[in-house]
Design a protein around this motif. Sequence first.
Motif, PDB file in Angstrom:
ATOM      1  N   ALA A  54      17.332  -4.446  15.654  1.00  0.00           N
ATOM      2  CA  ALA A  54      16.214  -4.294  14.716  1.00  0.00           C
ATOM      3  C   ALA A  54      16.115  -2.851  14.217  1.00  0.00           C
ATOM      4  CB  ALA A  54      14.909  -4.730  15.379  1.00  0.00           C
ATOM      5  N   ASN A  55      16.360  -1.887  15.114  1.00  0.00           N
ATOM      6  CA  ASN A  55      16.283  -0.489  14.690  1.00  0.00           C
ATOM      7  C   ASN A  55      17.447  -0.089  13.788  1.00  0.00           C
ATOM      8  OD1 ASN A  55      13.927   1.069  15.552  1.00  0.00           O
ATOM      9  ND2 ASN A  55      14.469   0.315  17.590  1.00  0.00           N
ATOM     10  N   VAL A  56      18.612  -0.674  14.010  1.00  0.00           N
ATOM     11  CA  VAL A  56      19.748  -0.437  13.111  1.00  0.00           C
ATOM     12  C   VAL A  56      19.425  -1.051  11.751  1.00  0.00           C
ATOM     13  CG1 VAL A  56      22.161  -1.051  12.652  1.00  0.00           C
ATOM     14  CG2 VAL A  56      21.482  -0.309  14.949  1.00  0.00           C
ATOM     15  N   GLU A  57      18.991  -2.307  11.770  1.00  0.00           N
ATOM     16  CA  GLU A  57      18.750  -3.030  10.514  1.00  0.00           C
ATOM     17  C   GLU A  57      17.561  -2.467   9.745  1.00  0.00           C
ATOM     18  OE1 GLU A  57      18.602  -7.119  11.753  1.00  0.00           O
ATOM     19  OE2 GLU A  57      20.799  -7.289  11.859  1.00  0.00           O
ATOM     20  N   ALA A  58      16.607  -1.877  10.451  1.00  0.00           N
ATOM     21  CA  ALA A  58      15.451  -1.285   9.772  1.00  0.00           C
ATOM     22  C   ALA A  58      15.883  -0.145   8.841  1.00  0.00           C
ATOM     23  CB  ALA A  58      14.435  -0.782  10.793  1.00  0.00           C
ATOM     24  N   THR A  59      17.059   0.441   9.107  1.00  0.00           N
ATOM     25  CA  THR A  59      17.563   1.508   8.220  1.00  0.00           C
ATOM     26  C   THR A  59      18.478   0.920   7.150  1.00  0.00           C
ATOM     27  OG1 THR A  59      19.643   1.998   9.376  1.00  0.00           O
ATOM     28  CG2 THR A  59      17.654   3.007  10.280  1.00  0.00           C
ATOM     29  N   ALA A 104      21.257  16.500  18.191  1.00  0.00           N
ATOM     30  CA  ALA A 104      20.132  16.698  19.110  1.00  0.00           C
ATOM     31  C   ALA A 104      19.000  17.460  18.417  1.00  0.00           C
ATOM     32  CB  ALA A 104      20.589  17.440  20.362  1.00  0.00           C
ATOM     33  N   MET A 105      19.370  18.395  17.545  1.00  0.00           N
ATOM     34  CA  MET A 105      18.345  19.156  16.825  1.00  0.00           C
ATOM     35  C   MET A 105      17.535  18.213  15.930  1.00  0.00           C
ATOM     36  SD  MET A 105      17.860  21.108  13.639  1.00  0.00           S
ATOM     37  CE  MET A 105      19.466  20.990  12.945  1.00  0.00           C
ATOM     38  N   HIS A 106      18.259  17.358  15.185  1.00  0.00           N
ATOM     39  CA  HIS A 106      17.558  16.391  14.336  1.00  0.00           C
ATOM     40  C   HIS A 106      16.713  15.435  15.185  1.00  0.00           C
ATOM     41  CE1 HIS A 106      19.280  17.719  10.635  1.00  0.00           C
ATOM     42  NE2 HIS A 106      20.516  17.531  11.044  1.00  0.00           N
ATOM     43  N   ALA A 107      17.259  15.038  16.313  1.00  0.00           N
ATOM     44  CA  ALA A 107      16.532  14.090  17.181  1.00  0.00           C
ATOM     45  C   ALA A 107      15.242  14.725  17.691  1.00  0.00           C
ATOM     46  CB  ALA A 107      17.427  13.657  18.348  1.00  0.00           C
ATOM     47  N   ARG A 108      15.311  15.995  18.079  1.00  0.00           N
ATOM     48  CA  ARG A 108      14.092  16.655  18.592  1.00  0.00           C
ATOM     49  C   ARG A 108      13.050  16.810  17.488  1.00  0.00           C
ATOM     50  NH1 ARG A 108      17.605  19.933  22.139  1.00  0.00           N
ATOM     51  NH2 ARG A 108      17.305  19.075  24.227  1.00  0.00           N
ATOM     52  N   ASN A 109      13.527  17.063  16.260  1.00  0.00           N
ATOM     53  CA  ASN A 109      12.573  17.149  15.145  1.00  0.00           C
ATOM     54  C   ASN A 109      11.854  15.828  14.934  1.00  0.00           C
ATOM     55  OD1 ASN A 109      13.142  19.794  14.671  1.00  0.00           O
ATOM     56  ND2 ASN A 109      14.624  19.397  13.043  1.00  0.00           N
ATOM     57  N   LYS A 165      15.177   4.252  17.746  1.00  0.00           N
ATOM     58  CA  LYS A 165      14.564   4.516  16.437  1.00  0.00           C
ATOM     59  C   LYS A 165      14.949   5.915  15.948  1.00  0.00           C
ATOM     60  CE  LYS A 165      10.997   4.504  13.381  1.00  0.00           C
ATOM     61  NZ  LYS A 165      11.342   4.490  12.041  1.00  0.00           N
ATOM     62  N   ILE A 166      14.858   6.875  16.854  1.00  0.00           N
ATOM     63  CA  ILE A 166      15.186   8.253  16.491  1.00  0.00           C
ATOM     64  C   ILE A 166      16.672   8.371  16.148  1.00  0.00           C
ATOM     65  CG2 ILE A 166      15.427  10.596  17.457  1.00  0.00           C
ATOM     66  CD1 ILE A 166      12.760  10.002  18.975  1.00  0.00           C
ATOM     67  N   LEU A 167      17.521   7.817  17.001  1.00  0.00           N
ATOM     68  CA  LEU A 167      18.964   7.922  16.779  1.00  0.00           C
ATOM     69  C   LEU A 167      19.373   7.279  15.455  1.00  0.00           C
ATOM     70  CD1 LEU A 167      21.775   8.690  17.901  1.00  0.00           C
ATOM     71  CD2 LEU A 167      21.836   6.466  19.032  1.00  0.00           C
ATOM     72  N   PHE A 168      18.903   6.055  15.198  1.00  0.00           N
ATOM     73  CA  PHE A 168      19.381   5.358  14.005  1.00  0.00           C
ATOM     74  C   PHE A 168      18.715   5.843  12.730  1.00  0.00           C
ATOM     75  CE2 PHE A 168      20.513   2.293  17.393  1.00  0.00           C
ATOM     76  CZ  PHE A 168      21.873   2.530  17.299  1.00  0.00           C
ATOM     77  N   SER A 169      17.533   6.427  12.861  1.00  0.00           N
ATOM     78  CA  SER A 169      16.973   6.973  11.622  1.00  0.00           C
ATOM     79  C   SER A 169      17.749   8.231  11.211  1.00  0.00           C
ATOM     80  CB  SER A 169      15.465   7.217  11.741  1.00  0.00           C
ATOM     81  OG  SER A 169      15.207   8.067  12.798  1.00  0.00           O
ATOM     82  N   LEU A 215      28.815   6.029  14.781  1.00  0.00           N
ATOM     83  CA  LEU A 215      29.031   6.057  16.228  1.00  0.00           C
ATOM     84  C   LEU A 215      29.353   4.653  16.714  1.00  0.00           C
ATOM     85  CD1 LEU A 215      26.206   4.682  17.540  1.00  0.00           C
ATOM     86  CD2 LEU A 215      25.301   6.893  16.930  1.00  0.00           C
ATOM     87  N   VAL A 216      29.895   4.602  17.931  1.00  0.00           N
ATOM     88  CA  VAL A 216      30.195   3.315  18.571  1.00  0.00           C
ATOM     89  C   VAL A 216      29.289   3.204  19.782  1.00  0.00           C
ATOM     90  CG1 VAL A 216      31.978   1.981  19.777  1.00  0.00           C
ATOM     91  CG2 VAL A 216      32.579   3.333  17.750  1.00  0.00           C
TER      92      VAL A 216
END
Length: 453
Positions: free
Chosen positions: A128-133, A274-279, A104-108, A176-177
């Motif tokens: 589902a997390n990819v498609e949710a975006t 990583a900064m965005h992910a931690r936020n 969820k964090i990565l794909f958002s 990303l792949v």
Amino acid sequence: MKTIIEPFRIKSVEPLRMTTITEREQYLKEANYNLFSLKSDDVLIDLLTDSGTSAMSTKQWAGIQMGDESYAGSPSFYRFESALKKLAPFKHIIPTHQGRAAEKILFSIVGGKGKVIPNNTHFDTTRANVEATTAEALDLVKKEGLDPKLEHPFKGDIDLVRLRELLSTRSEDIPLVMLTITNNSGGGQPVSMQNIRETKALCKEFGKPLILDACRFAENAYFIKLREEGYAQKSPKEIVQEMFSYADGMTMSAKKDALVNMGGWLALNDDELAMHARNMLILTEGFPTYGGLSGRDLDAMAIGLEEVVEEDYLNYRITSTAYLGNALDRLGIPVMKPIGGHAVYIDARAMLPHIDPLQYPGQSLAIEMYRLGGIRTCEIGTVMFGRQADGSEKAAQMDLVRMAIPRRVYTQSHIDYCIECLQEVNANKHRLKGVTISWEPPMLRHFTAHFQI
Ligand SMILES: *Cc1c(COP(=O)(O)O)cnc(C)c1O
């Protein structure tokens, strides 16, 4: 000695509750024939999932006592981080409460309209997390991976020709792949080291990060040891280290190959990402040194990561899954081959050719296995994947029933019981009928849909 035994003995037992067929028929009705809706006390052998169902070791339980519950900077976090870096030396290690939270964090951050995320096969929560975006989740497993009867050592490999084509035509849409190791939704099939290496080379050529959905990294490594040239003499740990050396990050459900009941993480090399992910983590999970977990969970994961790469454990794990699969094969029950790491997948469409895929042969088989033997399994087929974005129905690529084996939980006699149950189901299979869906939610319908038989 040729006999492979469970490399542990039992110190604490959990009684199973026996039930009768008549009782189970009632439980099925109450659950609207959705096995996710059963009370687990009413299940005899629970093969619904291998996720979060592992038995922890004495050492892990001792580790639980060592857990430090400080809000920030807990030594439990540093023990976890250090254990993980021994296998996967990513720069940023971000704990989450489970795998889908990492997704969820990565794909958002990287998803969104017009984006496309290629993978060998996206797991259902990943998709589902990819498609949710509103991004597109694209499965590019090589064609051998779609033929359940074909014997091939690495059916989880991604199709590099199609991946190159995608990268050449839509490079700017691809953040990303991903590679899922082992390929859960594609039958628990491994990805070869060569494929990981070549995927990385392709990613490098196009300047894309390679992220491993690495829930079953240790099982994947053991298959590489058994099947790929040049790896027989390497330890599972060395193979794991090489696998991760080709990646720029990973998402992980610790409920699989970290041998714990709850946990996960996102690991990244990229500082900005990583900064965005931690936020995001602080918003949804918690402070970066606990990320939705207790300190004690982090300690249990740290120890699980050491135990899961032990050769005796992996030999038992892979051999005992194959024991079930090979027995069903000998009974003439069509199973996905070769037998995967964490589960045996029955090809319900081939076993029940009289049931149309749009009448969910996998669900029908799963219901019968519970009714007759109290065994709970999971449909991975048209119930899970059949509904299209426009609301229409299409047969999934395969209709499978997954018998997922919890780690270190069941003994050989439990498995022999399952084999006997399936033998009886198979003898009367012509009597099984299709099912219909009488209610479904808008997303991830397999978890809560109601069925009628
Ligand atoms: C289980 C799993 C996930 C999701 O992890 P959770 O901990 O269940 O949220 C993602 N990818 C794969 C391949 C999985 O098996």
